[in-house]
Structure formats: structure tokens, C-alpha cells
Design a protein around this motif. Structure first.
Motif, mmCIF file in Angstrom:
data_model
loop_
_atom_site.group_PDB
_atom_site.id
_atom_site.type_symbol
_atom_site.label_atom_id
_atom_site.label_comp_id
_atom_site.label_asym_id
_atom_site.label_seq_id
_atom_site.Cartn_x
_atom_site.Cartn_y
_atom_site.Cartn_z
ATOM 1 N N LEU A 179 15.416 -14.112 -76.993
ATOM 2 C CA LEU A 179 14.019 -14.658 -76.825
ATOM 3 C C LEU A 179 14.327 -16.180 -76.480
ATOM 4 N N PHE A 180 13.283 -16.663 -75.951
ATOM 5 C CA PHE A 180 13.136 -18.057 -75.875
ATOM 6 C C PHE A 180 11.625 -18.565 -75.817
ATOM 7 N N GLU A 181 11.288 -19.444 -76.497
ATOM 8 C CA GLU A 181 9.907 -20.018 -76.912
ATOM 9 C C GLU A 181 9.553 -20.982 -75.925
ATOM 10 N N ASP A 182 10.297 -21.934 -75.412
ATOM 11 C CA ASP A 182 9.920 -23.102 -74.462
ATOM 12 C C ASP A 182 10.011 -22.717 -73.037
ATOM 13 N N SER A 183 8.742 -22.210 -72.601
ATOM 14 C CA SER A 183 8.828 -21.827 -71.034
ATOM 15 C C SER A 183 8.925 -23.304 -70.230
ATOM 16 N N ASP A 184 8.372 -24.151 -70.930
ATOM 17 C CA ASP A 184 8.288 -25.552 -70.153
ATOM 18 C C ASP A 184 9.843 -25.959 -69.785
ATOM 19 N N GLY A 185 10.591 -25.995 -71.034
ATOM 20 C CA GLY A 185 11.928 -26.322 -71.007
ATOM 21 C C GLY A 185 12.829 -25.209 -70.103
ATOM 22 N N MET A 186 12.355 -23.994 -70.048
ATOM 23 C CA MET A 186 13.153 -23.222 -69.199
ATOM 24 C C MET A 186 12.898 -23.595 -67.567
ATOM 25 N N VAL A 187 11.418 -23.854 -67.405
ATOM 26 C CA VAL A 187 11.139 -24.211 -66.167
ATOM 27 C C VAL A 187 11.800 -25.565 -65.660
ATOM 28 N N ARG A 188 12.053 -26.539 -66.672
ATOM 29 C CA ARG A 188 12.966 -27.725 -66.245
ATOM 30 C C ARG A 188 14.382 -27.229 -65.876
ATOM 31 N N LYS A 189 14.947 -26.330 -66.684
ATOM 32 C CA LYS A 189 16.396 -25.933 -66.271
ATOM 33 C C LYS A 189 16.249 -25.105 -64.806
ATOM 34 N N ILE A 190 15.354 -24.406 -64.714
ATOM 35 C CA ILE A 190 15.163 -23.414 -63.499
ATOM 36 C C ILE A 190 15.196 -24.688 -62.280
ATOM 37 N N ARG A 191 14.252 -25.709 -62.383
ATOM 38 C CA ARG A 191 14.084 -26.512 -61.300
ATOM 39 C C ARG A 191 15.437 -27.083 -60.929
ATOM 40 N N GLU A 192 16.142 -27.437 -61.985
ATOM 41 C CA GLU A 192 17.376 -28.343 -62.034
ATOM 42 C C GLU A 192 18.483 -27.387 -61.242
ATOM 43 N N ILE A 193 18.326 -26.068 -61.491
ATOM 44 C CA ILE A 193 19.367 -25.267 -61.117
ATOM 45 C C ILE A 193 18.844 -25.057 -59.713
ATOM 46 N N HIS A 194 17.892 -24.837 -59.316
ATOM 47 C CA HIS A 194 17.332 -24.589 -58.095
ATOM 48 C C HIS A 194 17.321 -25.716 -57.095
ATOM 49 N N ARG A 195 17.321 -26.953 -57.398
ATOM 50 C CA ARG A 195 17.817 -28.221 -56.685
ATOM 51 C C ARG A 195 19.265 -28.323 -56.245
ATOM 52 N N GLU A 196 20.064 -27.698 -57.195
ATOM 53 C CA GLU A 196 21.612 -27.700 -56.883
ATOM 54 C C GLU A 196 21.977 -26.819 -56.058
ATOM 55 N N GLN A 197 21.206 -25.771 -55.918
ATOM 56 C CA GLN A 197 21.565 -24.634 -54.900
ATOM 57 C C GLN A 197 21.758 -25.027 -53.406
ATOM 58 N N THR A 241 3.915 -20.781 -64.216
ATOM 59 C CA THR A 241 4.488 -21.923 -63.741
ATOM 60 C C THR A 241 5.241 -22.039 -62.534
ATOM 61 N N ILE A 242 6.176 -20.678 -62.342
ATOM 62 C CA ILE A 242 6.871 -20.679 -61.165
ATOM 63 C C ILE A 242 5.816 -20.535 -59.833
ATOM 64 N N GLN A 243 4.798 -19.664 -60.082
ATOM 65 C CA GLN A 243 4.012 -19.280 -59.114
ATOM 66 C C GLN A 243 3.280 -20.951 -58.661
ATOM 67 N N GLU A 244 3.145 -21.522 -59.434
ATOM 68 C CA GLU A 244 2.445 -22.865 -59.085
ATOM 69 C C GLU A 244 3.047 -23.626 -58.436
ATOM 70 N N ASP A 245 4.624 -23.655 -58.191
ATOM 71 C CA ASP A 245 5.370 -24.586 -57.805
ATOM 72 C C ASP A 245 5.816 -23.749 -56.416
ATOM 73 N N GLN A 246 5.248 -24.442 -55.388
ATOM 74 C CA GLN A 246 5.406 -23.891 -54.090
ATOM 75 C C GLN A 246 7.008 -23.573 -53.713
ATOM 76 N N ASP A 247 7.762 -24.680 -54.085
ATOM 77 C CA ASP A 247 9.459 -24.477 -53.783
ATOM 78 C C ASP A 247 9.894 -23.438 -54.747
ATOM 79 N N LEU A 248 9.606 -23.375 -56.066
ATOM 80 C CA LEU A 248 10.138 -22.048 -56.718
ATOM 81 C C LEU A 248 9.615 -20.767 -56.291
ATOM 82 N N ALA A 249 8.098 -20.725 -55.950
ATOM 83 C CA ALA A 249 7.603 -19.594 -55.940
ATOM 84 C C ALA A 249 8.074 -18.794 -54.407
#
Length: 107
Positions: free
Chosen positions: A89-107, A15-23
């Protein structure tokens, strides 16, 4: 990383690789605590991991991180800025990506 979390982290990585900004800013890798290169490479092959895995045979990195719960996820930018960490462990990769996107936007 334990075997249970490998498929979830693979989905997170894809998912990170598919998102140009995150990748362009975020890299995923694994530190394999107490494993030699062969065991780390075998784990990577078994779970078809597409990102680097580094053996930490003597636990030097693990101890420098103050012995976090394993698996331990540490996300940094390519410039070395820590975005977030997660113990266990974490099971919700989609939820983790949402969190990563939010943190990434704030940086």
C-alpha cells in the motif's frame, strides 16, 4: 489492488492525466490476480476506476512478476520502459507523483 488502495490509485491516475507530459508517456492499469472478468469489472465499477483492469484468473502474470506483494504498482512508459515499481500500500499519492515526475524527467 486491494480496496484500501483503490482511492489512492484513482488520485494518482487523475494527477497523471492532468499532467500533459506524464499523461502522454505513462499508462495506469490494474492486473487483478485470481479474479475472473466479472469480479474485475465489478471491482472497477465499485471503485469507479477510470483506467483498465485486467483479470489474471490463473495468476500467470503474477507468477511471471515473481509473486510481488499485493498491491503491486508497476509504472511503465507507453514504450514499455519500466519507470518504477512499488510493493504494498501507499497513502501519499502526491509524494508518489513527485517521485514519478523526477524519474520521468531523468529518462
Amino acid at each position: 489492488m486491494c480496496q484500501k488502495n483503490a482511492p489512492v490509485v484513482n488520485r494518482l491516475y487523475n494527477t497523471i492525466q492532468e499532467d500533459q507530459d506524464l499523461a502522454k508517456d505513462i499508462k495506469v492499469l490494474i492486473i487483478s490476480v485470481a479474479d475472473d472478468k466479472k469480479r474485475a469489472d465489478d471491482f472497477k465499477a465499485k471503485f469507479k476506476l477510470l483506467f483498465p483492469i485486467f483479470p489474471d484468473e490463473k495468476g500467470e502474470i503474477y507468477f511471471k512478476l515473481n509473486q510481488p506483494v499485493i498491491p503491486y504498482l508497476l509504472l511503465t512508459t507507453t514504450g514499455g520502459k519500466v519507470l518504477m515499481n512499488h510493493n504494498g500500500l501507499f497513502e501519499d499519492s502526491d509524494g508518489m507523483v513527485r517521485k514519478i515526475r523526477e524519474i520521468h524527467r531523468e529518462q
